[in-house]
Scaffold this active site. Structure first.
Site, PDB file in Angstrom:
ATOM      1  N   LYS A  43     -55.612  17.083 -34.704  1.00 14.98           N
ATOM      2  CA  LYS A  43     -56.070  15.747 -34.280  1.00 14.98           C
ATOM      3  C   LYS A  43     -56.218  15.886 -32.737  1.00 14.98           C
ATOM      4  O   LYS A  43     -57.357  15.434 -32.383  1.00 14.98           O
ATOM      5  CB  LYS A  43     -55.174  14.850 -34.530  1.00 14.98           C
ATOM      6  CG  LYS A  43     -54.922  14.483 -36.070  1.00 14.98           C
ATOM      7  CD  LYS A  43     -53.677  13.478 -36.306  1.00 14.98           C
ATOM      8  CE  LYS A  43     -52.296  13.834 -35.763  1.00 14.98           C
ATOM      9  NZ  LYS A  43     -51.660  14.847 -36.282  1.00 14.98           N
ATOM     10  N   ARG A 118     -49.036   5.209 -37.787  1.00 15.11           N
ATOM     11  CA  ARG A 118     -48.405   6.147 -38.375  1.00 15.11           C
ATOM     12  C   ARG A 118     -47.508   5.558 -39.492  1.00 15.11           C
ATOM     13  O   ARG A 118     -46.678   6.195 -40.342  1.00 15.11           O
ATOM     14  CB  ARG A 118     -47.395   6.682 -37.425  1.00 15.11           C
ATOM     15  CG  ARG A 118     -47.464   8.277 -37.405  1.00 15.11           C
ATOM     16  CD  ARG A 118     -46.444   8.598 -36.109  1.00 15.11           C
ATOM     17  NE  ARG A 118     -46.491  10.097 -36.195  1.00 15.11           N
ATOM     18  CZ  ARG A 118     -47.206  11.043 -35.479  1.00 15.11           C
ATOM     19  NH1 ARG A 118     -48.212  10.232 -34.553  1.00 15.11           N
ATOM     20  NH2 ARG A 118     -47.084  12.303 -35.509  1.00 15.11           N
ATOM     21  N   ARG A 157     -48.380  27.135 -31.167  1.00 12.14           N
ATOM     22  CA  ARG A 157     -49.172  26.101 -30.077  1.00 12.14           C
ATOM     23  C   ARG A 157     -48.638  26.232 -28.758  1.00 12.14           C
ATOM     24  O   ARG A 157     -47.558  26.207 -28.577  1.00 12.14           O
ATOM     25  CB  ARG A 157     -49.078  24.770 -30.598  1.00 12.14           C
ATOM     26  CG  ARG A 157     -49.632  23.854 -29.735  1.00 12.14           C
ATOM     27  CD  ARG A 157     -49.977  22.603 -30.300  1.00 12.14           C
ATOM     28  NE  ARG A 157     -48.679  21.765 -30.732  1.00 12.14           N
ATOM     29  CZ  ARG A 157     -48.621  20.667 -31.471  1.00 12.14           C
ATOM     30  NH1 ARG A 157     -50.022  20.089 -31.733  1.00 12.14           N
ATOM     31  NH2 ARG A 157     -47.397  20.339 -31.966  1.00 12.14           N
ATOM     32  N   ARG A 190     -44.115  22.895 -27.064  1.00 17.19           N
ATOM     33  CA  ARG A 190     -43.291  21.350 -27.346  1.00 17.19           C
ATOM     34  C   ARG A 190     -42.133  21.740 -28.064  1.00 17.19           C
ATOM     35  O   ARG A 190     -41.797  22.584 -29.016  1.00 17.19           O
ATOM     36  CB  ARG A 190     -44.249  20.667 -28.274  1.00 17.19           C
ATOM     37  CG  ARG A 190     -45.260  19.655 -27.374  1.00 17.19           C
ATOM     38  CD  ARG A 190     -46.370  19.221 -28.211  1.00 17.19           C
ATOM     39  NE  ARG A 190     -45.812  18.240 -29.425  1.00 17.19           N
ATOM     40  CZ  ARG A 190     -46.712  17.903 -30.301  1.00 17.19           C
ATOM     41  NH1 ARG A 190     -47.923  17.694 -30.025  1.00 17.19           N
ATOM     42  NH2 ARG A 190     -46.048  17.261 -31.332  1.00 17.19           N
ATOM     43  N   ARG A 201     -40.907  16.597 -39.427  1.00 13.38           N
ATOM     44  CA  ARG A 201     -41.879  15.967 -39.048  1.00 13.38           C
ATOM     45  C   ARG A 201     -42.782  15.821 -40.512  1.00 13.38           C
ATOM     46  O   ARG A 201     -43.524  14.973 -40.629  1.00 13.38           O
ATOM     47  CB  ARG A 201     -42.807  16.585 -37.974  1.00 13.38           C
ATOM     48  CG  ARG A 201     -42.103  16.338 -36.475  1.00 13.38           C
ATOM     49  CD  ARG A 201     -42.502  17.480 -35.484  1.00 13.38           C
ATOM     50  NE  ARG A 201     -43.820  17.223 -35.160  1.00 13.38           N
ATOM     51  CZ  ARG A 201     -44.465  18.233 -34.734  1.00 13.38           C
ATOM     52  NH1 ARG A 201     -44.019  19.271 -34.457  1.00 13.38           N
ATOM     53  NH2 ARG A 201     -45.866  18.072 -34.428  1.00 13.38           N
TER      54      ARG A 201
HETATM   55  P1  AP5 Z   1     -53.512  20.107 -32.676  1.00 16.93           P
HETATM   56  O1  AP5 Z   1     -54.808  19.880 -32.368  1.00 16.93           O
HETATM   57  O2  AP5 Z   1     -52.303  20.063 -31.398  1.00 16.93           O
HETATM   58  O3  AP5 Z   1     -52.843  19.387 -33.837  1.00 16.93           O
HETATM   59  P2  AP5 Z   1     -52.399  17.702 -34.161  1.00 16.93           P
HETATM   60  O4  AP5 Z   1     -52.856  17.344 -35.371  1.00 16.93           O
HETATM   61  O5  AP5 Z   1     -52.987  17.161 -32.890  1.00 16.93           O
HETATM   62  O6  AP5 Z   1     -50.747  18.070 -34.187  1.00 16.93           O
HETATM   63  P3  AP5 Z   1     -49.550  17.167 -33.420  1.00 16.93           P
HETATM   64  O7  AP5 Z   1     -48.370  18.095 -33.714  1.00 16.93           O
HETATM   65  O8  AP5 Z   1     -49.724  16.779 -32.003  1.00 16.93           O
HETATM   66  O9  AP5 Z   1     -49.431  15.873 -34.313  1.00 16.93           O
HETATM   67  P4  AP5 Z   1     -48.382  15.000 -34.495  1.00 16.93           P
HETATM   68  O10 AP5 Z   1     -48.779  14.016 -35.374  1.00 16.93           O
HETATM   69  O11 AP5 Z   1     -46.941  15.830 -35.253  1.00 16.93           O
HETATM   70  O12 AP5 Z   1     -47.445  14.986 -32.899  1.00 16.93           O
HETATM   71  P5  AP5 Z   1     -47.762  13.737 -31.960  1.00 16.93           P
HETATM   72  O13 AP5 Z   1     -47.933  14.218 -30.607  1.00 16.93           O
HETATM   73  O14 AP5 Z   1     -48.708  12.828 -32.506  1.00 16.93           O
HETATM   74  O15 AP5 Z   1     -53.425  21.671 -33.283  1.00 16.93           O
HETATM   75  C1  AP5 Z   1     -52.156  22.395 -33.524  1.00 16.93           C
HETATM   76  C2  AP5 Z   1     -52.212  23.848 -33.243  1.00 16.93           C
HETATM   77  O16 AP5 Z   1     -53.111  24.222 -34.156  1.00 16.93           O
HETATM   78  C3  AP5 Z   1     -52.971  24.238 -31.762  1.00 16.93           C
HETATM   79  O17 AP5 Z   1     -52.386  25.248 -31.608  1.00 16.93           O
HETATM   80  C4  AP5 Z   1     -54.152  24.328 -32.216  1.00 16.93           C
HETATM   81  O18 AP5 Z   1     -54.891  25.186 -31.208  1.00 16.93           O
HETATM   82  C5  AP5 Z   1     -54.387  24.864 -33.446  1.00 16.93           C
HETATM   83  N1  AP5 Z   1     -55.772  24.490 -34.380  1.00 16.93           N
HETATM   84  C6  AP5 Z   1     -56.111  23.300 -34.477  1.00 16.93           C
HETATM   85  N2  AP5 Z   1     -57.106  23.357 -35.233  1.00 16.93           N
HETATM   86  C7  AP5 Z   1     -57.348  24.730 -35.863  1.00 16.93           C
HETATM   87  C8  AP5 Z   1     -57.868  25.288 -36.611  1.00 16.93           C
HETATM   88  N3  AP5 Z   1     -59.059  24.755 -37.592  1.00 16.93           N
HETATM   89  N4  AP5 Z   1     -57.807  26.461 -37.101  1.00 16.93           N
HETATM   90  C9  AP5 Z   1     -56.930  27.246 -36.392  1.00 16.93           C
HETATM   91  N5  AP5 Z   1     -56.024  26.907 -35.306  1.00 16.93           N
HETATM   92  C10 AP5 Z   1     -56.168  25.452 -35.243  1.00 16.93           C
HETATM   93  O19 AP5 Z   1     -46.289  13.156 -32.231  1.00 16.93           O
HETATM   94  C11 AP5 Z   1     -45.095  13.716 -31.813  1.00 16.93           C
HETATM   95  C12 AP5 Z   1     -43.905  12.565 -32.020  1.00 16.93           C
HETATM   96  O20 AP5 Z   1     -44.146  11.454 -31.185  1.00 16.93           O
HETATM   97  C13 AP5 Z   1     -43.616  12.144 -33.646  1.00 16.93           C
HETATM   98  O21 AP5 Z   1     -43.142  13.079 -34.110  1.00 16.93           O
HETATM   99  C14 AP5 Z   1     -42.982  10.831 -33.194  1.00 16.93           C
HETATM  100  O22 AP5 Z   1     -41.618  11.157 -32.998  1.00 16.93           O
HETATM  101  C15 AP5 Z   1     -43.645  10.135 -31.993  1.00 16.93           C
HETATM  102  N6  AP5 Z   1     -44.760   9.295 -32.359  1.00 16.93           N
HETATM  103  C16 AP5 Z   1     -46.056   9.579 -31.866  1.00 16.93           C
HETATM  104  N7  AP5 Z   1     -46.849   8.647 -32.301  1.00 16.93           N
HETATM  105  C17 AP5 Z   1     -45.992   7.736 -32.789  1.00 16.93           C
HETATM  106  C18 AP5 Z   1     -46.220   6.460 -33.718  1.00 16.93           C
HETATM  107  N8  AP5 Z   1     -47.388   6.053 -33.805  1.00 16.93           N
HETATM  108  N9  AP5 Z   1     -45.203   5.973 -34.165  1.00 16.93           N
HETATM  109  C19 AP5 Z   1     -43.922   6.356 -34.078  1.00 16.93           C
HETATM  110  N10 AP5 Z   1     -43.504   7.689 -33.443  1.00 16.93           N
HETATM  111  C20 AP5 Z   1     -44.823   8.237 -32.769  1.00 16.93           C
HETATM  112 MG    MG Z   2     -51.526  16.125 -31.190  1.00 15.95          MG
END
Ligand code: AP5
Ligand code: MG
Length: 245
Positions: A43, A118, A157, A190, A201
């Site tokens: 994402k 979410r 990552r 992270r 997660r």
């Molecule tokens: P990346 O693009 O970083 O993946 P992502 O989908 O953004 O994954 P996240 O871990 O950021 O998602 P998340 O939903 O768990 O975390 P968030 O920060 O939103 O790619 C990942 C890796 O893969 C990178 O190294 C990239 O280079 C590599 N990659 C990407 N595409 C690739 C491909 N095609 N091939 C090979 N490699 C690839 O949330 C964190 C925390 O915040 C949550 O756990 C929760 O506690 C809180 N939170 C956030 N939003 C909410 C909400 N709405 N409600 C409640 N709590 C929330």
């Molecule tokens: Mg992300």
């Protein structure tokens, strides 16, 4: 102008942002798009590409929460524990946060919602918030990927904290090891990318977040992408979807 706030941003990042705003005007689509998918689905990676191309604002709730944690506030300290366990922050807190962000001038040309909604209550509240200003979610892009693929991705990552830009030591390495390509600032891992937290997660995603896929499917605005391919192949599909009227 808040010069204090700008003083915290490197010149390279500021120039990059000005250039982005100038260049993307040609393809300003004024859409509100939700990016859905498991942790590690890509994402953040594709948000950065959409941001550069289509002039929308990028609302990553994870990045916003991590910024609050880094501020050292009492609220940030509370968030830190919840995020390090891989749990979700309360719906009400998240909905207030997103409402404030959507009202900012940067979001007038459209928004990429990355990590929000979410839960089903967040999705319903988001519809209400947008309706108040005559807007709606135009598309939900579901980045479909299997669990075993994302565990590898998250374990390798590296993140640039100020911008949220992500790299992968094997799949998407920075030009210089451990350093952000744009600003030259250090990259970090992270706290929630440890294996035990990743597992939690993923469980939380399956139980609380995955029902949102059907929520948008029923509205007829869900677009599914196979997110296990190389980034450039996925990006071609995402770009085509975003340009679809
Ligand atoms: P990346 O693009 O970083 O993946 P992502 O989908 O953004 O994954 P996240 O871990 O950021 O998602 P998340 O939903 O768990 O975390 P968030 O920060 O939103 O790619 C990942 C890796 O893969 C990178 O190294 C990239 O280079 C590599 N990659 C990407 N595409 C690739 C491909 N095609 N091939 C090979 N490699 C690839 O949330 C964190 C925390 O915040 C949550 O756990 C929760 O506690 C809180 N939170 C956030 N939003 C909410 C909400 N709405 N409600 C409640 N709590 C929330
Ligand atoms: Mg992300």
């Amino acid at each position: 102008m808040d010069t204090q706030a700008y003083s915290k941003i490197s010149n390279a990042a500021l120039i990059q942002e000005l250039y982005r705003r100038y260049r993307c005007q040609e393809e300003a689509l004024r859409k509100r798009i939700v990016l859905l998918g498991m942790p590690g689905a890509g994402k953040g990676t594709h948000s950065a590409k959409m941001l550069a191309r289509f002039c929308m604002c990028h609302l990553s709730t994870g990045d916003l929460l991590r910024e609050e944690v880094r501020s050292g506030s009492e609220f940030g300290k509370k968030l830190k524990g919840i995020m390090e366990r891989g749990e979700l922050i309360e719906d009400e807190v998240m909905c207030n946060l997103i409402k404030q962000q959507l009202a900012k001038p940067a979001c007038a040309n459209g928004a990429i919602l990355d990590g929000f909604p979410r839960t089903i209550p967040q999705a319903e509240k988001l519809d209400q918030i947008l309706k108040q200003s005559g807007q709606q979610i135009d598309q939900a892009i579901f980045m479909n990927v299997r669990e075993q693929v994302v565990v590898d991705r998250l374990g390798g990552r590296w993140t640039h904290l100020n911008s949220g830009r992500t790299y992968h030591y094997k799949f998407n390495p920075p030009k210089v090891h451990g350093v952000d390509d744009i600003t030259g600032e250090p990259l970090v891992q992270r706290e929630d990318d440890k294996e035990a937290t990743i597992r939690n997660r993923l469980n939380v995603y399956q139980s609380k977040t995955s029902p949102i896929i059907d929520y948008y499917r029923k509205k007829g605005i869900l677009f599914e992408v196979n997110a296990e391919r190389p980034v450039n192949d996925i990006w071609k599909d995402v770009k085509t979807i975003v340009k679809t009227k």
